[in-house]
Design an enzyme around this catalytic site. Sequence first.
Site, PDB file in Angstrom:
ATOM      1  N   LYS A  79       0.830  -1.201   0.000  1.00 40.58           N
ATOM      2  CA  LYS A  79       0.000   0.000   0.000  1.00 40.58           C
ATOM      3  C   LYS A  79       0.868   1.255   0.000  1.00 40.58           C
ATOM      4  CE  LYS A  79      -3.914  -2.261   0.367  1.00 40.58           C
ATOM      5  NZ  LYS A  79      -5.036  -2.161  -0.577  1.00 40.58           N
ATOM      6  N   HIS A 122     -10.285  -8.583  -7.917  1.00 39.45           N
ATOM      7  CA  HIS A 122     -10.024  -8.128  -6.553  1.00 39.45           C
ATOM      8  C   HIS A 122     -10.561  -9.109  -5.511  1.00 39.45           C
ATOM      9  CE1 HIS A 122     -11.658  -5.847  -2.979  1.00 39.45           C
ATOM     10  NE2 HIS A 122     -10.382  -5.557  -2.905  1.00 39.45           N
TER      11      HIS A 122
END
Length: 378
Positions: A175, A306
């Site tokens: 991230k 996803h």
Amino acid sequence: MTADRITGITLSSVTLPLKAAISDAKVLTGRQRPMTEVAFLFAEIRTADGHEGLGFSYSKRAGGRAQFAHAEEVAPDLLGEDPSDIGRLWTKLVWAGASAGRSGASTQAVAAMDVALWDLKAKRARLPLAKLLGAHRDSVRCYDTTGGFLHEPLDRVLENAAASRAAGIGGIKIKVGHPSPAVDLARVRAVRESLGDEVPLMVDANQQWDRTAAQRMGRALEEFGLTWIEEPLDAYDAEGHAALARSLDTPIASGEMLTSVAEHHELIRLGAVDVIQPDAPRIGGITQFQRLATLAEHRNLTLAPHFAMEIHVHLAAAYPHEPWVEHFDWLHPLFDERLEIRDGRIHLSDRPGLGVTLSEQARAWTVARADLREGTGT
């Protein structure tokens, strides 16, 4: 031949607690609180001939109760129907709840039932779902996201990446979107140096940059040879993503937060992504995912669904171009089976359907349940 018919449906709302509070850029920028649990909607469908199917949808932070409530309202419309008519039944369920719209929680509720119908159909054929759909491969490239969140200190991110690689996972995603760009760049540099240049490395900004920041960070990240930059902008800023995709060498990925085929079509139409990341439970299930996959194939896009790898490994295996599947271990307690991962890939099992069954732990985490039976509507 007499058609089979749906005689019973069980809906379960299950709350999965996470081992630790999860934070990405949306938390650091104050838009969301840390995530501590995931709400799942499970649908178990039974037929007169004794066939059964299992499907699920999910929601993070909020929305689980809404999905369950909507499913409980529209699911009776499946009773007495032929389970093979999946496309027609998807449309019937969507129109049953049309006042709530054709995206978001309403179609996510439908998704659980749609997935269950496909699982049932594949089990009846005694085939893994990927084989029923028409597999192009028996394994799919996988990358790990679990260990790269922003709440993790850098040394832990490096340890997690090394452990994922040792476990046979192919790529690593971390991230970004930290309030300090310098922190982002330092973390990416450290992970790249630790992994080496040959290991696929992705970053995910979780929609936290504006257009200027995304352009600057995209240029700064070029040196790391990333496989993609994910959600650099707001998920609905298709024009901004298109401009970024044209200006950078690094591929742009997005789509996970969109909740319909129509929304993804706008990304595809504008050339806004190189990597499309649909989420079958979010867009209405496997029936809708197949429509979207056809659009993506037409544009020669890379597919990287996803989350929900238990579903997506089958859908990715049926995609003509070499795809990716996102590895998360969060769902392990919900199922009795495990996917096989080795040599950088998730391998299809020979179990029919999705190849998973609900665990006793999942049933223990059930917070709401509805049993619907033919002839009673309840």
